[in-house]
Design a protein around this motif. Sequence first.
Motif, mmCIF file in Angstrom:
data_model
loop_
_atom_site.group_PDB
_atom_site.id
_atom_site.type_symbol
_atom_site.label_atom_id
_atom_site.label_comp_id
_atom_site.label_asym_id
_atom_site.label_seq_id
_atom_site.Cartn_x
_atom_site.Cartn_y
_atom_site.Cartn_z
ATOM 1 N N ASN A 1 0.863 -1.184 0.000
ATOM 2 C CA ASN A 1 0.000 0.000 0.000
ATOM 3 C C ASN A 1 0.890 1.222 0.000
ATOM 4 O O ASN A 1 2.102 1.130 0.233
ATOM 5 C CB ASN A 1 -0.969 0.000 1.192
ATOM 6 N N TYR A 2 0.299 2.370 -0.272
ATOM 7 C CA TYR A 2 1.081 3.585 -0.458
ATOM 8 C C TYR A 2 0.710 4.677 0.534
ATOM 9 O O TYR A 2 0.964 5.848 0.316
ATOM 10 C CB TYR A 2 0.925 4.085 -1.906
ATOM 11 N N TRP A 3 0.151 4.257 1.657
ATOM 12 C CA TRP A 3 -0.187 5.219 2.697
ATOM 13 C C TRP A 3 1.091 5.673 3.374
ATOM 14 O O TRP A 3 1.921 4.861 3.784
ATOM 15 C CB TRP A 3 -1.120 4.589 3.725
ATOM 16 N N ILE A 4 1.269 6.968 3.486
ATOM 17 C CA ILE A 4 2.435 7.530 4.157
ATOM 18 C C ILE A 4 1.968 8.187 5.440
ATOM 19 O O ILE A 4 1.090 9.059 5.426
ATOM 20 C CB ILE A 4 3.158 8.564 3.259
ATOM 21 N N LYS A 5 2.557 7.785 6.545
ATOM 22 C CA LYS A 5 2.177 8.340 7.839
ATOM 23 C C LYS A 5 2.520 9.834 7.896
ATOM 24 O O LYS A 5 3.656 10.230 7.624
ATOM 25 C CB LYS A 5 2.903 7.596 8.954
ATOM 26 N N PRO A 6 1.537 10.677 8.232
ATOM 27 C CA PRO A 6 1.840 12.107 8.393
ATOM 28 C C PRO A 6 2.835 12.317 9.526
ATOM 29 O O PRO A 6 2.971 11.474 10.416
ATOM 30 C CB PRO A 6 0.473 12.710 8.752
ATOM 31 N N ARG A 7 3.533 13.440 9.501
ATOM 32 C CA ARG A 7 4.487 13.734 10.568
ATOM 33 C C ARG A 7 3.803 13.770 11.924
ATOM 34 O O ARG A 7 4.343 13.336 12.928
ATOM 35 C CB ARG A 7 5.166 15.084 10.304
ATOM 36 N N LYS A 8 2.585 14.297 11.932
ATOM 37 C CA LYS A 8 1.823 14.368 13.180
ATOM 38 C C LYS A 8 0.373 14.036 12.891
ATOM 39 O O LYS A 8 -0.242 14.628 12.008
ATOM 40 C CB LYS A 8 1.915 15.775 13.779
ATOM 41 N N LEU A 9 -0.135 13.046 13.598
ATOM 42 C CA LEU A 9 -1.542 12.695 13.455
ATOM 43 C C LEU A 9 -2.367 13.509 14.435
ATOM 44 O O LEU A 9 -1.975 13.699 15.590
ATOM 45 C CB LEU A 9 -1.742 11.195 13.713
ATOM 46 N N GLU A 10 -3.507 13.987 13.983
ATOM 47 C CA GLU A 10 -4.358 14.813 14.820
ATOM 48 C C GLU A 10 -5.208 13.991 15.783
ATOM 49 O O GLU A 10 -5.927 14.545 16.613
ATOM 50 C CB GLU A 10 -5.275 15.677 13.929
ATOM 51 N N ASP A 11 -5.158 12.663 15.675
ATOM 52 C CA ASP A 11 -5.999 11.807 16.537
ATOM 53 C C ASP A 11 -5.234 11.195 17.720
ATOM 54 O O ASP A 11 -5.704 10.269 18.354
ATOM 55 C CB ASP A 11 -6.662 10.707 15.701
ATOM 56 N N GLY A 12 -4.058 11.686 17.980
ATOM 57 C CA GLY A 12 -3.305 11.196 19.131
ATOM 58 C C GLY A 12 -2.180 10.250 18.793
ATOM 59 O O GLY A 12 -1.354 9.916 19.638
ATOM 60 N N ASP A 13 -2.124 9.758 17.513
ATOM 61 C CA ASP A 13 -0.974 8.946 17.056
ATOM 62 C C ASP A 13 -0.853 7.582 17.742
ATOM 63 O O ASP A 13 0.204 6.991 17.764
ATOM 64 C CB ASP A 13 0.315 9.742 17.274
ATOM 65 N N ASP A 14 -1.953 7.075 18.339
ATOM 66 C CA ASP A 14 -1.907 5.770 19.008
ATOM 67 C C ASP A 14 -2.312 4.652 18.063
ATOM 68 O O ASP A 14 -3.129 4.832 17.176
ATOM 69 C CB ASP A 14 -2.863 5.748 20.226
ATOM 70 N N ASN A 15 -1.747 3.468 18.293
ATOM 71 C CA ASN A 15 -2.142 2.236 17.598
ATOM 72 C C ASN A 15 -2.134 2.384 16.070
ATOM 73 O O ASN A 15 -3.065 1.979 15.391
ATOM 74 C CB ASN A 15 -3.536 1.785 18.050
ATOM 75 N N VAL A 16 -1.080 2.960 15.532
ATOM 76 C CA VAL A 16 -0.957 3.131 14.091
ATOM 77 C C VAL A 16 -0.325 1.886 13.500
ATOM 78 O O VAL A 16 0.754 1.469 13.924
ATOM 79 C CB VAL A 16 -0.129 4.375 13.741
#
Length: 200
Positions: free
Chosen positions: A183-198
């Motif tokens: 897949n081609y999903w790239i993790k953003p530098r900062k997630l607005e949802d708390g960045d847990d369980n990614v």
Amino acid sequence: MSIAQIEQLEQEILEKVTQLNQMRQAISGEPIADYRLQTLSGEVALSELFAGKTKLLMIHNMGEACRYCTLWGDGINGILPHLESALSVVLVSKNDIHTMRTFANSRNWGFRLASHGGGDYMKQQVAQQGYDNMPGAVVYELRDGVIYRTNHCAFGPGDLYCAAWPLLGLAGIGEAQWTPQFNYWIKPRKLEDGDDNVLE
């Protein structure tokens, strides 16, 4: 290098592919065993996978761990209804059938599936060029109750069997410059949802 030279080479390639397909039509094939394979419905004979048709296209997939095989599977799946109007199509792998189905579902593949489990079928029908588990495809024909292996190919970067390669080539991107991913999903530098369980 000019556009005219590129267009001339494209025409020559098209003519060679036409010649190649004409040569393939003349192959009568060699008789093979009626191998036993596993499906979700249980063990079946290779001859049963023809499903009433005289030709069977068997897609040799290395399994869920191969990004390249997944690329070919994604591409072939997109034209599967067209292929199935002319011949039976089955994707086979050494993975067990339940692993195959789970992975196929994750890719939205519509293939009929069978597992050879790495047994005689893989050793005698899949192995090529020093590799025991080579991705590719083979066409079988059923004539008078006998299965004949006719044409076959190996899959590899830059081949004729994946539309990604010529389109990337059109953009000047060679097969050595690009590797498929699951897949081609790239993790953003900062997630607005708390960045847990990614899940990466």
